[in-house]
Design a protein around this motif. Structure first.
Motif, PDB file in Angstrom:
ATOM      1  N   LEU A  56       4.686 -29.786   9.347  1.00 52.86           N
ATOM      2  CA  LEU A  56       5.316 -30.949  10.024  1.00 52.86           C
ATOM      3  C   LEU A  56       5.615 -30.525  11.532  1.00 52.86           C
ATOM      4  CD1 LEU A  56       7.643 -31.746   7.273  1.00 52.86           C
ATOM      5  CD2 LEU A  56       5.979 -33.302   8.181  1.00 52.86           C
ATOM      6  N   VAL A  57       5.955 -29.218  11.701  1.00 51.62           N
ATOM      7  CA  VAL A  57       6.204 -28.895  13.379  1.00 51.62           C
ATOM      8  C   VAL A  57       4.859 -29.234  14.079  1.00 51.62           C
ATOM      9  CG1 VAL A  57       6.663 -26.934  14.699  1.00 51.62           C
ATOM     10  CG2 VAL A  57       7.823 -27.267  12.756  1.00 51.62           C
ATOM     11  N   GLU A  58       3.607 -28.628  13.372  1.00 49.35           N
ATOM     12  CA  GLU A  58       2.326 -28.816  14.218  1.00 49.35           C
ATOM     13  C   GLU A  58       2.277 -30.274  14.395  1.00 49.35           C
ATOM     14  OE1 GLU A  58      -0.204 -26.470  11.951  1.00 49.35           O
ATOM     15  OE2 GLU A  58       0.874 -24.638  12.366  1.00 49.35           O
ATOM     16  N   ALA A  59       2.256 -31.083  13.356  1.00 48.78           N
ATOM     17  CA  ALA A  59       2.169 -32.499  13.527  1.00 48.78           C
ATOM     18  C   ALA A  59       3.021 -33.184  14.693  1.00 48.78           C
ATOM     19  CB  ALA A  59       2.446 -33.233  12.463  1.00 48.78           C
ATOM     20  N   ALA A  60       4.122 -32.722  14.713  1.00 49.25           N
ATOM     21  CA  ALA A  60       5.129 -33.219  15.687  1.00 49.25           C
ATOM     22  C   ALA A  60       4.694 -32.718  17.116  1.00 49.25           C
ATOM     23  CB  ALA A  60       6.598 -32.694  15.574  1.00 49.25           C
ATOM     24  N   LEU A  61       4.049 -31.611  17.225  1.00 49.96           N
ATOM     25  CA  LEU A  61       3.668 -31.064  18.463  1.00 49.96           C
ATOM     26  C   LEU A  61       2.577 -31.915  18.899  1.00 49.96           C
ATOM     27  CD1 LEU A  61       3.906 -27.185  17.911  1.00 49.96           C
ATOM     28  CD2 LEU A  61       5.287 -28.508  19.468  1.00 49.96           C
ATOM     29  N   LYS A  62       1.595 -32.184  18.083  1.00 51.59           N
ATOM     30  CA  LYS A  62       0.559 -33.094  18.584  1.00 51.59           C
ATOM     31  C   LYS A  62       0.972 -34.529  18.741  1.00 51.59           C
ATOM     32  CE  LYS A  62      -3.896 -34.599  16.555  1.00 51.59           C
ATOM     33  NZ  LYS A  62      -3.829 -36.270  16.792  1.00 51.59           N
ATOM     34  N   LEU A  63       2.048 -34.956  18.336  1.00 51.83           N
ATOM     35  CA  LEU A  63       2.615 -36.345  18.664  1.00 51.83           C
ATOM     36  C   LEU A  63       3.477 -36.206  19.998  1.00 51.83           C
ATOM     37  CD1 LEU A  63       3.486 -37.423  15.010  1.00 51.83           C
ATOM     38  CD2 LEU A  63       1.592 -38.629  16.516  1.00 51.83           C
ATOM     39  N   ILE A  64       4.090 -35.142  20.132  1.00 49.90           N
ATOM     40  CA  ILE A  64       4.898 -34.988  21.357  1.00 49.90           C
ATOM     41  C   ILE A  64       3.790 -34.898  22.728  1.00 49.90           C
ATOM     42  CG2 ILE A  64       6.305 -33.420  22.640  1.00 49.90           C
ATOM     43  CD1 ILE A  64       7.494 -32.578  19.977  1.00 49.90           C
ATOM     44  N   TYR A 123       0.683 -24.398  26.353  1.00 45.70           N
ATOM     45  CA  TYR A 123       1.562 -24.868  25.008  1.00 45.70           C
ATOM     46  C   TYR A 123       2.488 -26.062  25.540  1.00 45.70           C
ATOM     47  CZ  TYR A 123       0.545 -20.265  23.132  1.00 45.70           C
ATOM     48  OH  TYR A 123       0.138 -18.932  23.097  1.00 45.70           O
ATOM     49  N   PRO A 124       1.617 -27.117  25.770  1.00 51.28           N
ATOM     50  CA  PRO A 124       2.475 -28.444  26.381  1.00 51.28           C
ATOM     51  C   PRO A 124       3.177 -28.865  25.571  1.00 51.28           C
ATOM     52  CG  PRO A 124       0.223 -28.895  26.125  1.00 51.28           C
ATOM     53  CD  PRO A 124       0.120 -27.392  25.954  1.00 51.28           C
ATOM     54  N   GLY A 125       3.069 -28.918  24.145  1.00 53.32           N
ATOM     55  CA  GLY A 125       3.881 -29.648  23.303  1.00 53.32           C
ATOM     56  C   GLY A 125       5.123 -28.801  22.923  1.00 53.32           C
ATOM     57  N   HIS A 126       5.089 -27.402  23.001  1.00 47.70           N
ATOM     58  CA  HIS A 126       6.133 -26.782  22.872  1.00 47.70           C
ATOM     59  C   HIS A 126       6.906 -26.766  24.299  1.00 47.70           C
ATOM     60  CE1 HIS A 126       3.692 -24.528  20.013  1.00 47.70           C
ATOM     61  NE2 HIS A 126       4.729 -24.446  19.427  1.00 47.70           N
ATOM     62  N   TYR A 127       6.226 -27.221  25.242  1.00 52.20           N
ATOM     63  CA  TYR A 127       7.122 -27.010  26.710  1.00 52.20           C
ATOM     64  C   TYR A 127       7.866 -28.489  26.959  1.00 52.20           C
ATOM     65  CZ  TYR A 127       7.589 -27.435  31.995  1.00 52.20           C
ATOM     66  OH  TYR A 127       8.292 -27.845  32.871  1.00 52.20           O
ATOM     67  N   ILE A 128       7.334 -29.453  26.402  1.00 55.40           N
ATOM     68  CA  ILE A 128       7.970 -30.806  26.329  1.00 55.40           C
ATOM     69  C   ILE A 128       9.247 -30.749  25.540  1.00 55.40           C
ATOM     70  CG2 ILE A 128       7.634 -33.137  25.854  1.00 55.40           C
ATOM     71  CD1 ILE A 128       4.670 -33.055  26.650  1.00 55.40           C
TER      72      ILE A 128
END
Length: 206
Positions: free
Chosen positions: A16-24, A103-108
């Motif tokens: 779910l975290v990885e899915a969220a990162l992709k969507l972010i 790591y753009p998803g994490h950064y956001i």
């Protein structure tokens, strides 16, 4: 019947975290719903609530994991620059830019989602660890400044953090309508150079 991807990973929470990162990355931190994250992970929306109370809770976990990576990246850069205090300090500045790109998803999730670093004790602890590396690098370097002219290490590191963050936000993440004639790395290096020359830590250019 195909196996759902989330369960296939064997760790639904992380899926779910990885899915969220992709969507972010695709839609921004407020541009997706928990149902979309569930769909991306290959599970039902109800399954999400076994692990997260809501979208902010999911994003906060993505941010926590991002800070873990960020702290490790900053620590590696600091260690690589040793024993030179100047090299270690400059390396931590460049590491900020490298992290944002990789790591753009994490950064956001960390810096653009509106999630407070104090949302959970775990998030606060790892965010403090990450900022502590830059502050330690600033403290090491500021030892070369006479005590009466020495800025607090926390102020010193905050200035460089702000400079690094500004370069990332304006020029390294394809901000609409903004374009610099110089690579972000050059902007950051020259900006840090101007700051350090102002403190008398490096020689002025001829």
């Amino acid at each position: 019947m195909p196996k759902k991807r989330g369960y296939h990973h064997g760790n639904l929470r992380q899926a779910l975290v990885e899915a969220a990162l992709k969507l972010i990355e695709e839609k921004g931190p407020t541009g997706f719903t928990l149902s979309e994250a569930a769909k991306e992970a290959g599970v039902t929306p109800a399954a999400v609530y076994r692990h997260f109370e809501g979208r902010d809770d999911l994003i906060a976990e993505a941010a926590r994991q991002g800070y873990e990576i960020f702290a490790d990246v900053m620590q590696f850069a600091y260690d690589k620059g040793q024993p030179s205090a100047l090299a270690a300090f400059e390396a931590t500045g460049r590491a900020y830019l490298a992290f944002a790109r990789k790591y753009p998803g994490h950064y956001i999730a960390m810096f653009e989602s509106g999630i407070s670093v104090n949302r959970t004790p775990e998030l606060a602890a790892v965010a403090t660890r990450a900022s502590g590396v830059l502050e330690r690098a600033a403290s090491d370097l500021s030892e070369h400044i006479p005590p009466e002219k020495r800025p607090p290490a926390s102020m010193f590191s905050a200035h460089i953090w702000a400079l690094s963050h500004g370069v990332v936000e304006l020029f390294a993440r394809n901000s609409p309508g903004r374009h610099s004639p110089f690579p972000p790395e050059d902007l950051l290096e020259s900006g840090i150079g101007v700051y350090l020359r102002g403190l008398g830590l490096i020689e002025a250019d001829d």
